[in-house]
Design a protein around this motif. Structure first.
Motif, PDB file in Angstrom:
ATOM      1  N   ARG A  16       0.844  -1.212   0.000  1.00  0.00           N
ATOM      2  CA  ARG A  16       0.000   0.000   0.000  1.00  0.00           C
ATOM      3  C   ARG A  16       0.873   1.254   0.000  1.00  0.00           C
ATOM      4  O   ARG A  16       0.562   2.237  -0.665  1.00  0.00           O
ATOM      5  N   LYS A  17       1.931   1.207   0.777  1.00  0.00           N
ATOM      6  CA  LYS A  17       2.829   2.356   0.841  1.00  0.00           C
ATOM      7  C   LYS A  17       3.456   2.641  -0.522  1.00  0.00           C
ATOM      8  O   LYS A  17       3.596   3.802  -0.935  1.00  0.00           O
ATOM      9  N   ARG A  19       2.153   2.183  -3.317  1.00  0.00           N
ATOM     10  CA  ARG A  19       1.145   2.731  -4.238  1.00  0.00           C
ATOM     11  C   ARG A  19       1.096   4.249  -4.201  1.00  0.00           C
ATOM     12  O   ARG A  19       0.556   4.879  -5.111  1.00  0.00           O
ATOM     13  N   THR A  20       1.638   4.853  -3.137  1.00  0.00           N
ATOM     14  CA  THR A  20       1.654   6.322  -3.089  1.00  0.00           C
ATOM     15  C   THR A  20       2.525   6.894  -4.199  1.00  0.00           C
ATOM     16  O   THR A  20       2.374   8.072  -4.560  1.00  0.00           O
ATOM     17  N   ASN A  24      -1.681   9.461  -6.759  1.00  0.00           N
ATOM     18  CA  ASN A  24      -1.610  10.612  -5.862  1.00  0.00           C
ATOM     19  C   ASN A  24      -2.812  10.639  -4.927  1.00  0.00           C
ATOM     20  O   ASN A  24      -3.802   9.926  -5.126  1.00  0.00           O
ATOM     21  N   ASP A  25      -2.731  11.464  -3.907  1.00  0.00           N
ATOM     22  CA  ASP A  25      -3.764  11.476  -2.875  1.00  0.00           C
ATOM     23  C   ASP A  25      -5.123  11.922  -3.424  1.00  0.00           C
ATOM     24  O   ASP A  25      -6.171  11.432  -2.980  1.00  0.00           O
ATOM     25  N   PHE A  28      -6.639   8.992  -5.174  1.00  0.00           N
ATOM     26  CA  PHE A  28      -6.960   7.975  -4.179  1.00  0.00           C
ATOM     27  C   PHE A  28      -8.313   8.253  -3.534  1.00  0.00           C
ATOM     28  O   PHE A  28      -9.191   7.379  -3.476  1.00  0.00           O
ATOM     29  N   TYR A 147      -0.953   7.006   7.453  1.00  0.00           N
ATOM     30  CA  TYR A 147      -1.142   7.837   6.253  1.00  0.00           C
ATOM     31  C   TYR A 147      -1.065   7.004   4.976  1.00  0.00           C
ATOM     32  O   TYR A 147      -1.844   7.199   4.042  1.00  0.00           O
ATOM     33  N   TYR A 148      -0.132   6.061   4.933  1.00  0.00           N
ATOM     34  CA  TYR A 148       0.080   5.299   3.701  1.00  0.00           C
ATOM     35  C   TYR A 148      -1.033   4.293   3.437  1.00  0.00           C
ATOM     36  O   TYR A 148      -1.144   3.764   2.328  1.00  0.00           O
ATOM     37  N   ARG A 151      -4.355   7.566   3.606  1.00  0.00           N
ATOM     38  CA  ARG A 151      -4.024   8.864   3.001  1.00  0.00           C
ATOM     39  C   ARG A 151      -4.652  10.027   3.787  1.00  0.00           C
ATOM     40  O   ARG A 151      -5.050  11.035   3.201  1.00  0.00           O
ATOM     41  N   TRP A 153      -3.682  12.915   6.001  1.00  0.00           N
ATOM     42  CA  TRP A 153      -2.424  13.598   6.255  1.00  0.00           C
ATOM     43  C   TRP A 153      -2.136  13.788   7.742  1.00  0.00           C
ATOM     44  O   TRP A 153      -0.979  13.717   8.176  1.00  0.00           O
ATOM     45  N   LYS A 156       0.328  11.463   9.452  1.00  0.00           N
ATOM     46  CA  LYS A 156       1.615  11.178   8.810  1.00  0.00           C
ATOM     47  C   LYS A 156       2.817  11.452   9.710  1.00  0.00           C
ATOM     48  O   LYS A 156       3.810  10.721   9.658  1.00  0.00           O
TER      49      LYS A 156
END
Length: 311
Positions: A16-17, A19-20, A24-25, A28, A147-148, A151, A153, A156
């Motif tokens: 999952r991390k 995929r960032t 982008n957020d 997502f 966060y990852y 998402r 923020w 984070k």
């Protein structure tokens, strides 16, 4: 076997991390919200409550929000702003799972990380408790950054630690279908406007009744159906509303989660992004009605004058 499961979960987290890098957020959150709403949202120009929650996640990166999301630091914030509610006593703060001395803990306790959601370990009887299983779960949670996964923020930059609190039995043999296990107070510009009351029956079925600040049942549902029968107003409901407002007066929108135990009110958390901005609100028109109560031009600048009023 448990170690293998935890390794698998950590690998899933790393995926999952990664995929960032690819997503982008904005994409997502928009993709996931579109599955709830049926239309692709414009998160730069939001209208509904869900859209505005996502908008804040994406475009308002304020250290104040990180402090509110930190289950350790927010305790000081609560103590300074209201005397109407209690904090569950802390038994310990640990940087590593190996720092936990289970022999020094009471028969009942709760362990959880300060930087995430879902890491809670509840012990109601130490004679029937597996400390190895608890340590493995908490060790994995310490290695993950929420966060990852979601998402959001505000999670984070929270330095992770483990908290140990007293176990709070909010029911004390009371009927769960007449005693809310949680009040979730939605505050818009410092005013408590709608309150979710959570219930669970003896079969584990969940219910949520949404009330206004006068305990009038509202014509919409959030996530779960209403209880089959009407529920009387809790004795500490009015005080809960006032306490939530005292905590929310500097926040344009938030949900203040409180637990009731007789006349006592205990703080749970201040939620900035309920369901990560993917709330199932029925009928859907209420997503826009609730969104209209949140004026994004009035950012976190303290109480609004004149005093905001709910519709």
């Amino acid at each position: 076997m448990n170690n293998i499961n935890h390794h698998i979960k950590y690998i899933e987290y790393l995926l999952r991390k990664s995929r960032t890098i690819l997503t982008n957020d904005i994409s997502f959150h928009a993709d996931r919200l579109s599955k709830i709403s049926g239309t692709y949202p414009d998160l730069r120009n939001p209208v509904t409550l869900n859209e505005k929650i996502c908008h804040r996640i994406l475009f308002r990166h304020d250290p104040f929000y990180t402090m509110l999301a930190d289950k350790l630091l927010v305790r000081e914030y609560v103590e300074k702003r209201t005397k109407l509610i209690k904090l569950n006593p802390l038994l310990g703060i640990y940087n590593r799972v190996d720092d936990i001395d289970f022999d020094k803990l009471p028969t009942k306790f709760v362990l959880k990380c300060n930087h995430d959601s879902g890491s809670t370990v509840i012990c109601t009887d130490r004679t029937d408790f597996d400390p190895i299983l608890a340590k493995n779960k908490l060790k994995l949670s310490l290695k993950k950054n929420m966060y990852y996964t979601t998402r959001e923020w505000q999670y984070k930059n929270i330095p992770p630690v483990i908290l140990c609190e007293m176990y709070l039995d909010i029911f004390s043999n009371k009927n769960k279908m007449v005693t809310p296990e949680m009040l979730r107070v939605h505050c818009f510009h410092g005013v408590a406007c709608f309150i979710e009351a959570d219930f669970t029956d003896s079969d584990g079925n969940g219910f949520i009744n949404v009330y206004d600040r006068s305990w009038n049942l509202q014509p919409f549902q959030m996530e779960y159906p209403n209880t089959p029968s009407p529920v009387d107003e809790p004795e500490s409901f009015h005080q809960s509303v006032i306490a939530a407002q005292e905590l929310a007066k500097e926040i344009d929108y938030c949900r203040v989660d409180l637990m009731l135990k007789g006349e006592d009110i205990y703080f749970s958390e201040i939620t900035l992004s309920p369901k990560r901005g993917k709330l199932k609100i029925t009928p859907a028109i209420w997503d826009a009605k609730l969104g209209s109560m949140w004026d994004l031009s009035l950012a976190k600048t303290g109480p609004i004058e004149p005093v905001y009023s709910c519709p």
